[in-house]
Design a protein around this motif. Structure first.
Motif, PDB file in Angstrom:
ATOM      1  N   ASP A 207     100.556   3.190 108.337  1.00  0.00           N
ATOM      2  CA  ASP A 207     101.119   2.947 109.116  1.00  0.00           C
ATOM      3  C   ASP A 207     102.336   3.485 109.734  1.00  0.00           C
ATOM      4  OD1 ASP A 207      99.736   0.512 108.879  1.00  0.00           O
ATOM      5  OD2 ASP A 207     101.518  -0.883 108.999  1.00  0.00           O
ATOM      6  N   ARG A 211     103.834   5.847 113.554  1.00  0.00           N
ATOM      7  CA  ARG A 211     104.944   5.626 114.084  1.00  0.00           C
ATOM      8  C   ARG A 211     105.618   6.537 114.304  1.00  0.00           C
ATOM      9  NH1 ARG A 211     107.793   2.631 110.370  1.00  0.00           N
ATOM     10  NH2 ARG A 211     109.372   3.320 111.210  1.00  0.00           N
ATOM     11  N   GLY A 243     109.874  -0.841 112.916  1.00  0.00           N
ATOM     12  CA  GLY A 243     108.702  -0.833 112.195  1.00  0.00           C
ATOM     13  C   GLY A 243     107.933  -2.153 112.684  1.00  0.00           C
ATOM     14  N   CYS A 245     106.987  -5.800 111.783  1.00  0.00           N
ATOM     15  CA  CYS A 245     105.420  -6.241 111.552  1.00  0.00           C
ATOM     16  C   CYS A 245     105.484  -7.594 112.151  1.00  0.00           C
ATOM     17  CB  CYS A 245     105.142  -6.821 109.658  1.00  0.00           C
ATOM     18  SG  CYS A 245     104.904  -5.558 108.851  1.00  0.00           S
ATOM     19  N   THR A 250     101.629  -5.459 115.575  1.00  0.00           N
ATOM     20  CA  THR A 250     100.423  -5.645 115.683  1.00  0.00           C
ATOM     21  C   THR A 250      99.338  -5.009 116.518  1.00  0.00           C
ATOM     22  OG1 THR A 250     100.583  -7.780 113.847  1.00  0.00           O
ATOM     23  CG2 THR A 250      98.515  -6.913 114.922  1.00  0.00           C
ATOM     24  N   LEU A 253      99.980  -0.818 116.759  1.00  0.00           N
ATOM     25  CA  LEU A 253      99.582  -0.230 115.337  1.00  0.00           C
ATOM     26  C   LEU A 253      97.686  -0.769 115.576  1.00  0.00           C
ATOM     27  CD1 LEU A 253     100.858  -2.324 111.813  1.00  0.00           C
ATOM     28  CD2 LEU A 253     100.995   0.099 112.990  1.00  0.00           C
ATOM     29  N   ARG A 257      95.727   2.890 116.158  1.00  0.00           N
ATOM     30  CA  ARG A 257      94.242   3.318 115.168  1.00  0.00           C
ATOM     31  C   ARG A 257      93.353   2.980 115.829  1.00  0.00           C
ATOM     32  NH1 ARG A 257      96.284   2.787 110.138  1.00  0.00           N
ATOM     33  NH2 ARG A 257      96.927   1.192 109.361  1.00  0.00           N
TER      34      ARG A 257
END
Length: 356
Positions: A207, A211, A243, A245, A250, A253, A257
């Protein structure tokens, strides 16, 4: 039926390839040989008990993940098989769509297909048969519902793991490596290999690394990321700094990805992909007919053909047991119990439908 002609064409192409590209490695000629898809084994004559009429065989509930070389051959083979009906889901999330590198291995696509979404284009081309194709430019595991029969033609272990996590009652898979084609009937749970077995997923990029890359790409990349993820630029900047969560993190990220470069393309030739796709199509039909992979070996669930020596005795169907290190189908995993229950329920439902 198209199965025999398609496999015969692949075997012939392989002979040409070996003699032209690998003349020092060609196996010594031993006369005529062939492959029987009904028994998934080398033979010199077809099985006389194989069906010659599949009229009315319904494929509803079947879903294909991956509309690449193997997947398009699977579609092509079903399209060319008379009598098949039903609704089939096609899913492929390749952002680039059809590229020139697909044209030498994907039998459905031509130059007119370039840059088009693979699933949509395959459904359009194969729409003149009794099968109804429902196409999605997305990953299969991201769609709602769980198919009765999942057909895996994806080409990364991470994708196989994600598909296995849906635990549909029936799972078939085909893949290639170098000059080898392979088809697998996953399970039964606890007794046979699953999609994740022997296929450890490729490692994720961390992660923090994602970033850092997004931060280094500058304001333009931040704006594009916000649009693609459906959040504001302020949300992106806040996440890059802290960052968090949360739901925004979500989404970001997941988007980053999804945009990660794919693994390097491995060596591949068209006849191996075509063979894998045909074997996958035959196992799809045989599974619906409650026919084993190999009549003489009821527990066989894995068949391979390697073309470097096409008549080698390793070219046959056998049993591939679970990977003892696989967490996806371990008996200690509660999801394995769910998988077992779904398989058992499907068997009961199938028995009810079969005539006495």
């Amino acid at each position: 039926m198209p199965f025999g002609p398609y496999v015969a064409a692949a075997l012939a192409a392989a002979e040409v390839y070996l003699h032209v590209r690998l003349p020092d490695h060609v196996a010594r000629a031993t006369g005529a040989y062939g492959w029987d898809c009904w028994q998934q084994t080398l033979t010199t004559r077809p099985d006389a008990t194989a069906p010659t009429d599949l009229s009315g065989l319904d494929l509803t509930g079947t879903a294909l993940a991956g509309v690449g070389a193997v997947g398009t051959t699977w579609i092509h083979t079903l399209w060319a098989t008379p009598g098949l009906t039903g609704d089939i889901t096609l899913a492929d999330a390749d952002k680039k769509g059809v590229t020139t590198t697909n044209l030498n291995r994907c039998p459905l696509f031509g130059h007119a297909s370039l840059n088009k979404a693979k699933a949509h284009e395959a459904a359009r081309i194969a729409n003149d048969c009794a099968i109804t194709w429902h196409s999605h430019h997305n990953r299969l595991e991201a769609l709602d519902g769980t198919p009765t029969m999942l057909i895996s033609a994806v080409d990364t272990n991470r994708a196989r793991d994600a598909l296995q996590q849906r635990y549909p009652p029936r799972i078939l898979s085909a893949s290639t490596r170098d000059l080898r084609a392979e088809v697998l009937r996953a399970g039964p749970p606890g007794a046979g290999a699953c999609l994740r077995c022997y296929n450890p997923p490729e490692p994720f990029v961390g992660d923090d690394t994602l970033r850092a890359r997004a931060r280094a790409d500058g304001p333009g990349a931040v704006r594009a990321l916000a649009v693609e993820a459906g959040v504001t630029e302020a949300d992106v900047h806040r996440w890059l700094d802290r960052g968090d969560c949360d739901e925004v993190g979500t989404r970001l990220l997941t988007t980053l990805r999804r945009n990660e470069p794919e693994p390097p393309t491995r060596f591949a030739v068209g006849f191996t992909s075509a063979t894998a796709g045909v074997l996958l199509a035959t196992e799809t039909i045989k599974t619906l007919l409650d026919h084993p992979m190999t009549p003489g070996s009821q527990d066989s669930n894995n068949a391979t053909i390697q073309f470097l020596n096409p008549t080698a005795p390793v070219n046959h169907a056998t049993r591939l047991g679970p990977d003892p290190r696989c967490p996806a189908c371990a008996l200690t995993n509660p999801a394995t119990t769910i998988w077992q229950r779904r398989v058992a329920q499907l068997d009961v439902d199938g028995a009810r439908r079969r005539p006495v």
